[in-house]
Design a protein around this motif. Structure first.
Motif, mmCIF file in Angstrom:
data_model
loop_
_atom_site.group_PDB
_atom_site.id
_atom_site.type_symbol
_atom_site.label_atom_id
_atom_site.label_comp_id
_atom_site.label_asym_id
_atom_site.label_seq_id
_atom_site.Cartn_x
_atom_site.Cartn_y
_atom_site.Cartn_z
ATOM 1 N N LEU A 292 -8.030 -6.777 12.234
ATOM 2 C CA LEU A 292 -7.392 -5.503 12.182
ATOM 3 C C LEU A 292 -6.794 -5.433 10.832
ATOM 4 N N ALA A 293 -5.798 -6.349 10.338
ATOM 5 C CA ALA A 293 -5.068 -6.297 9.327
ATOM 6 C C ALA A 293 -5.791 -6.159 7.934
ATOM 7 N N THR A 294 -7.238 -6.385 7.819
ATOM 8 C CA THR A 294 -7.802 -6.648 6.665
ATOM 9 C C THR A 294 -8.634 -5.393 6.654
ATOM 10 N N PHE A 295 -8.710 -4.400 7.566
ATOM 11 C CA PHE A 295 -9.524 -3.223 7.253
ATOM 12 C C PHE A 295 -8.706 -2.459 6.298
ATOM 13 N N PRO A 296 -9.552 -1.939 5.416
ATOM 14 C CA PRO A 296 -8.988 -1.098 4.353
ATOM 15 C C PRO A 296 -8.504 0.277 4.983
ATOM 16 N N GLU A 297 -9.187 1.086 5.877
ATOM 17 C CA GLU A 297 -8.716 2.212 6.645
ATOM 18 C C GLU A 297 -7.317 1.928 7.264
ATOM 19 N N PHE A 298 -7.298 0.842 8.080
ATOM 20 C CA PHE A 298 -6.036 0.346 8.572
ATOM 21 C C PHE A 298 -5.019 0.456 7.682
ATOM 22 N N LEU A 299 -5.071 -0.241 6.622
ATOM 23 C CA LEU A 299 -3.977 -0.408 5.580
ATOM 24 C C LEU A 299 -3.531 1.151 5.009
ATOM 25 N N VAL A 300 -4.629 1.793 4.651
ATOM 26 C CA VAL A 300 -4.409 3.279 3.948
ATOM 27 C C VAL A 300 -3.684 3.881 4.963
ATOM 28 N N ARG A 301 -4.216 4.150 6.338
ATOM 29 C CA ARG A 301 -3.686 4.942 7.222
ATOM 30 C C ARG A 301 -2.457 4.893 7.745
ATOM 31 N N GLY A 302 -2.168 3.218 7.928
ATOM 32 C CA GLY A 302 -0.815 2.887 8.239
ATOM 33 C C GLY A 302 0.146 2.791 7.124
ATOM 34 N N ALA A 303 -0.198 3.385 5.898
ATOM 35 C CA ALA A 303 0.676 3.263 4.779
ATOM 36 C C ALA A 303 1.120 4.572 4.513
ATOM 37 N N TYR A 304 0.686 5.775 4.793
ATOM 38 C CA TYR A 304 1.153 6.922 4.662
ATOM 39 C C TYR A 304 1.928 7.687 5.835
ATOM 40 N N PHE B 169 1.000 -1.048 -0.045
ATOM 41 C CA PHE B 169 0.129 0.010 0.123
ATOM 42 C C PHE B 169 0.938 1.315 0.065
ATOM 43 N N ALA B 170 2.210 1.254 0.785
ATOM 44 C CA ALA B 170 2.728 2.518 0.897
ATOM 45 C C ALA B 170 3.659 2.544 -0.495
ATOM 46 N N LEU B 171 3.898 1.558 -1.153
ATOM 47 C CA LEU B 171 4.600 1.787 -2.365
ATOM 48 C C LEU B 171 3.881 1.788 -3.715
ATOM 49 N N ARG B 172 2.396 1.141 -3.718
ATOM 50 C CA ARG B 172 1.689 0.960 -4.936
ATOM 51 C C ARG B 172 0.567 1.832 -4.910
ATOM 52 N N VAL B 173 -0.122 1.704 -3.634
ATOM 53 C CA VAL B 173 -1.584 2.099 -3.675
ATOM 54 C C VAL B 173 -1.874 3.568 -3.152
ATOM 55 N N VAL B 174 -1.295 3.870 -2.024
ATOM 56 C CA VAL B 174 -1.762 5.389 -1.494
ATOM 57 C C VAL B 174 -0.787 6.299 -2.381
ATOM 58 N N PRO B 175 -1.372 7.390 -3.110
ATOM 59 C CA PRO B 175 -0.825 8.391 -3.612
ATOM 60 C C PRO B 175 -0.107 9.511 -2.721
ATOM 61 N N PRO B 176 0.701 9.927 -3.291
ATOM 62 C CA PRO B 176 1.478 11.002 -2.433
ATOM 63 C C PRO B 176 0.480 12.031 -1.601
ATOM 64 N N LEU B 177 0.598 12.517 -0.525
ATOM 65 C CA LEU B 177 -0.481 13.262 0.056
ATOM 66 C C LEU B 177 0.182 14.337 0.916
ATOM 67 N N ASP B 178 -0.022 15.718 0.161
ATOM 68 C CA ASP B 178 0.894 16.845 0.668
ATOM 69 C C ASP B 178 0.394 17.092 2.055
ATOM 70 N N ASP B 179 -0.640 16.826 2.550
ATOM 71 C CA ASP B 179 -1.285 17.160 3.857
ATOM 72 C C ASP B 179 -0.706 15.955 4.821
ATOM 73 N N GLN B 180 -0.214 15.137 4.371
ATOM 74 C CA GLN B 180 0.449 14.012 5.281
ATOM 75 C C GLN B 180 1.814 13.799 5.048
ATOM 76 N N ASP B 181 2.166 13.077 4.043
ATOM 77 C CA ASP B 181 3.617 13.052 3.609
ATOM 78 C C ASP B 181 4.567 14.050 3.565
ATOM 79 N N LEU B 182 4.159 15.148 2.908
ATOM 80 C CA LEU B 182 4.984 16.177 2.784
ATOM 81 C C LEU B 182 5.306 16.981 4.304
#
Length: 202
Positions: free
Chosen positions: A174-186, A27-40
């Motif tokens: 827990l590990a299959t919740f989409p929100e957990f995977l997205v939020r845990g990856a950015y 998810f971190a490398l392939r799914v979640v796009p760059p987020l300027d309000d988080q990653d940046l």
């Protein structure tokens, strides 16, 4: 389980943590796009924290310092960039902050003022971010923390139920919740908050 008795976490209970780690990396490398309000915002302070010990970066709030969140995650991400030898790749946040400071002391913008002060400098930082987002050094701390959170859920489930199967099932849920995977990856604050709460309980 009797009071004072500890329950050992079987190695098989680490399976959901390993699966979560693999999914979070994807998810971190392939799914979640760059987020300027988080990653940046998390990576923007890395250079200044490593070299000056201050969270200096140009922001879209018209400030030259970032104080919107607690600094622990920022310190970890700074260390991640330092270990990867990539601090210079995110030095623009500090360089542009120094340019803003050269304009004079900070003045609180009016509520109706838009764009805020130094917005042209912020746009330069934003352009650099989307050109070269440097996602993995920014996100790897969160990925590891989120995987650790899954392991702690397995431990808690095992300790409370007395059965490792229950702990594994809870952790896999827990590990299959989409929100957990997205939020845990950015590069945000979800993973560090979750693992802190679970670590306190565990």
């Amino acid at each position: 389980i009797r009071r004072g008795e500890t329950t050992q976490l079987p190695w098989r209970a680490l399976l959901p943590s390993g699966l979560a780690l693999a999914a979070l990396c994807a998810f971190a490398l392939r799914v979640v796009p760059p987020l300027d309000d988080q990653d940046l915002e998390v990576q923007g302070t890395a250079w200044a924290l490593a070299h000056r010990g201050v969270p200096a970066m140009i922001t879209d709030r018209g400030t030259a310092y970032f104080f919107a969140h607690p600094p622990l995650l920022h310190l970890w991400v700074s260390g991640s960039f330092a270990l990867a030898g990539r601090l210079d790749r995110v030095a623009d946040g500090h360089r542009l902050a120094r340019m803003a400071e050269a304009h004079g002391p900070f003045v609180e913008p009016r509520a109706d003022e838009y764009p805020p002060p130094y917005y042209d400098l912020w746009r330069q930082l934003l352009e650099r971010f989307f050109t070269e987002p440097q996602l993995w050094p920014t996100r790897q701390i969160n990925v590891l923390l989120a995987a650790l959170a899954v392991a702690w859920v397995a431990q808690l489930g095992t300790a409370l139920s007395g059965h490792s199967t229950v702990g594994v099932a809870l952790a896999l849920t827990l590990a299959t919740f989409p929100e957990f995977l997205v939020r845990g990856a950015y590069g945000g604050y979800f993973a560090v908050t979750t693992v802190t709460i679970l670590g306190t309980v565990a």
